[in-house]
Design a protein around this motif. Structure first.
Motif, PDB file in Angstrom:
ATOM      1  N   VAL A 152       0.863  -1.176   0.000  1.00  0.00           N
ATOM      2  CA  VAL A 152       0.000   0.000   0.000  1.00  0.00           C
ATOM      3  C   VAL A 152       0.903   1.230   0.000  1.00  0.00           C
ATOM      4  N   ASP A 153       0.465   2.306  -0.660  1.00  0.00           N
ATOM      5  CA  ASP A 153       1.205   3.565  -0.597  1.00  0.00           C
ATOM      6  C   ASP A 153       0.519   4.482   0.411  1.00  0.00           C
ATOM      7  N   ALA A 154       1.325   5.103   1.282  1.00  0.00           N
ATOM      8  CA  ALA A 154       0.779   5.927   2.361  1.00  0.00           C
ATOM      9  C   ALA A 154       0.638   7.397   1.995  1.00  0.00           C
ATOM     10  N   GLY A 155       0.836   7.732   0.704  1.00  0.00           N
ATOM     11  CA  GLY A 155       0.628   9.114   0.273  1.00  0.00           C
ATOM     12  C   GLY A 155       1.868   9.744  -0.293  1.00  0.00           C
ATOM     13  N   SER A 156       2.152   9.460  -1.566  1.00  0.00           N
ATOM     14  CA  SER A 156       3.334   9.996  -2.225  1.00  0.00           C
ATOM     15  C   SER A 156       2.963  10.402  -3.650  1.00  0.00           C
ATOM     16  N   LEU A 157       3.968  10.801  -4.407  1.00  0.00           N
ATOM     17  CA  LEU A 157       3.732  11.236  -5.780  1.00  0.00           C
ATOM     18  C   LEU A 157       3.026  10.172  -6.593  1.00  0.00           C
ATOM     19  N   ARG A 158       3.470   8.922  -6.512  1.00  0.00           N
ATOM     20  CA  ARG A 158       2.910   7.873  -7.364  1.00  0.00           C
ATOM     21  C   ARG A 158       1.435   7.600  -7.087  1.00  0.00           C
ATOM     22  N   SER A 159       0.986   7.853  -5.848  1.00  0.00           N
ATOM     23  CA  SER A 159      -0.424   7.638  -5.517  1.00  0.00           C
ATOM     24  C   SER A 159      -1.232   8.927  -5.587  1.00  0.00           C
ATOM     25  N   GLY A 160      -0.632   9.981  -6.139  1.00  0.00           N
ATOM     26  CA  GLY A 160      -1.310  11.266  -6.146  1.00  0.00           C
ATOM     27  C   GLY A 160      -1.460  11.827  -4.749  1.00  0.00           C
ATOM     28  N   PHE A 161      -0.516  11.455  -3.861  1.00  0.00           N
ATOM     29  CA  PHE A 161      -0.512  11.866  -2.445  1.00  0.00           C
ATOM     30  C   PHE A 161      -1.781  11.427  -1.719  1.00  0.00           C
ATOM     31  N   VAL A 162      -2.293  10.262  -2.128  1.00  0.00           N
ATOM     32  CA  VAL A 162      -3.444   9.650  -1.465  1.00  0.00           C
ATOM     33  C   VAL A 162      -2.943   8.563  -0.520  1.00  0.00           C
ATOM     34  N   ASP A 163      -3.312   8.655   0.742  1.00  0.00           N
ATOM     35  CA  ASP A 163      -3.039   7.575   1.688  1.00  0.00           C
ATOM     36  C   ASP A 163      -4.017   6.448   1.352  1.00  0.00           C
ATOM     37  N   GLN A 164      -3.525   5.403   0.720  1.00  0.00           N
ATOM     38  CA  GLN A 164      -4.422   4.390   0.163  1.00  0.00           C
ATOM     39  C   GLN A 164      -5.147   3.586   1.232  1.00  0.00           C
ATOM     40  N   THR A 165      -4.519   3.359   2.383  1.00  0.00           N
ATOM     41  CA  THR A 165      -5.210   2.653   3.466  1.00  0.00           C
ATOM     42  C   THR A 165      -6.402   3.470   3.950  1.00  0.00           C
ATOM     43  N   GLU A 166      -6.175   4.747   4.194  1.00  0.00           N
ATOM     44  CA  GLU A 166      -7.264   5.623   4.643  1.00  0.00           C
ATOM     45  C   GLU A 166      -8.331   5.762   3.560  1.00  0.00           C
ATOM     46  N   TYR A 167      -7.902   5.881   2.312  1.00  0.00           N
ATOM     47  CA  TYR A 167      -8.857   6.023   1.207  1.00  0.00           C
ATOM     48  C   TYR A 167      -9.783   4.803   1.133  1.00  0.00           C
ATOM     49  N   LEU A 168      -9.209   3.602   1.194  1.00  0.00           N
ATOM     50  CA  LEU A 168     -10.023   2.393   1.127  1.00  0.00           C
ATOM     51  C   LEU A 168     -10.936   2.271   2.344  1.00  0.00           C
ATOM     52  N   ALA A 169     -10.444   2.694   3.520  1.00  0.00           N
ATOM     53  CA  ALA A 169     -11.274   2.643   4.719  1.00  0.00           C
ATOM     54  C   ALA A 169     -12.520   3.509   4.553  1.00  0.00           C
ATOM     55  N   HIS A 170     -12.330   4.733   4.088  1.00  0.00           N
ATOM     56  CA  HIS A 170     -13.481   5.634   3.897  1.00  0.00           C
ATOM     57  C   HIS A 170     -14.397   5.127   2.787  1.00  0.00           C
ATOM     58  N   ARG A 171     -13.794   4.714   1.690  1.00  0.00           N
ATOM     59  CA  ARG A 171     -14.586   4.301   0.518  1.00  0.00           C
ATOM     60  C   ARG A 171     -15.411   3.038   0.810  1.00  0.00           C
ATOM     61  N   ALA A 172     -14.845   2.108   1.590  1.00  0.00           N
ATOM     62  CA  ALA A 172     -15.532   0.850   1.877  1.00  0.00           C
ATOM     63  C   ALA A 172     -16.269   0.868   3.216  1.00  0.00           C
ATOM     64  N   GLY A 173     -16.211   1.979   3.934  1.00  0.00           N
ATOM     65  CA  GLY A 173     -16.990   2.127   5.155  1.00  0.00           C
ATOM     66  C   GLY A 173     -16.408   1.444   6.383  1.00  0.00           C
ATOM     67  N   PHE A 174     -15.073   1.400   6.493  1.00  0.00           N
ATOM     68  CA  PHE A 174     -14.447   0.833   7.684  1.00  0.00           C
ATOM     69  C   PHE A 174     -14.193   1.944   8.705  1.00  0.00           C
ATOM     70  N   ALA A 175     -14.575   1.688   9.952  1.00  0.00           N
ATOM     71  CA  ALA A 175     -14.430   2.714  10.996  1.00  0.00           C
ATOM     72  C   ALA A 175     -13.004   2.831  11.506  1.00  0.00           C
TER      73      ALA A 175
END
Length: 255
Positions: A64-87
């Motif tokens: 997982v990328d935690a937020g860098s240039l390659r991910s568009g500075f998206v923290d992918q763990t947090e993004y998936l948590a919000h998108r899939a509804g994990f608290a």
């Protein structure tokens, strides 16, 4: 436990390759730039992954990328948590290359963990383990990890893991272990810790033509497992593994 069954926990382990959707060996070369630079298909692929994981309760993520240039500075763990509804979610950055890349493990959960710790694994820097406990010391302990490419390093790493979990009662170890079920490393782990692996006959890599079993979920003999399977969701170069755990009587995961 939200919408989860109080007597059953659905677990998933997935190496998501930082959101890159690889479907042929040649794409490691022709689309290698996707591992270094942002592209809009990455977010679209993360959205597909988020849809797929919604049916699970606890998820271990690798690469997982935690937020860098390659991910568009998206923290992918947090993004998936919000998108899939994990608290609840947690990330462990194991290789920090600044703005270029933030190589991480990730955890998503619908249940609040009672304790989370992270551990650096032996060997060259860049490999780590997340240990999540649900319901205290006598509850469920879930280890999420990504092992090294070198067998020598994996032997040291799994020796460390076995020492870490040997005193725990109900354990799940899941992740990309970079070795097969019958490897020397896995035999060492099972000799030291009383574990079962319900899905050893199904390969996970490469996702478009699975030939190798690199991804694993190992579970204490004290836990009953159902619906163990490799899932046909080729949204990475690895396939995910899912299992259901029947919660032992008297175990309160929310304690």
């Amino acid at each position: 436990m939200g919408h989860a069954d109080a007597h059953r926990l659905k677990l998933l382990s997935y190496n998501i390759q930082a959101g890159v959707d690889t479907r042929h060996y040649r794409q490691y070369v022709t689309q290698g730039w996707k591992h270094m630079l942002p592209h809009r298909e990455r977010l679209q692929n993360l959205n597909r992954i988020a849809t797929m994981i919604q049916q699970y309760d606890v998820i271990g993520l690798q690469e997982v990328d935690a937020g860098s240039l390659r991910s568009g500075f998206v923290d992918q763990t947090e993004y998936l948590a919000h998108r899939a509804g994990f608290a609840h979610w947690y990330k462990q950055v194991n290789r920090n290359l600044g703005k270029l890349a933030q190589h991480s493990n990730g955890m998503l959960s619908r249940i609040r963990p009672s304790h989370i710790s992270e551990h650096k694994l032996p060997g060259l820097p860049g490999r780590g383990l997340i240990l999540c406990r649900f319901g205290g010391v006598t509850g469920l302990s879930v280890c999420i990890l990504h092992l090294a490419l070198s067998r020598r390093a994996r032997l040291r790493q799994l020796a460390y893991v076995s020492d870490l979990v040997s005193a725990l009662t109900h354990v799940v170890i899941m992740g990309d272990l970079n070795c097969s079920c019958d490897s020397r490393e896995m035999r060492l782990l099972r000799q030291r810790v009383d574990l079962q692996e319900p899905v050893c006959d199904q390969s996970t890599f490469p996702s478009w033509r699975p030939m190798r079993k690199l991804d694993h979920i190992l579970v204490s003999e004290s836990l009953r497992v159902e619906n163990a399977r490799v899932l046909d969701y080729p949204l990475s170069d690895h396939l995910p593994i899912g299992i259901d755990i029947v919660i032992p009587k008297g175990m309160d995961l929310a304690a």
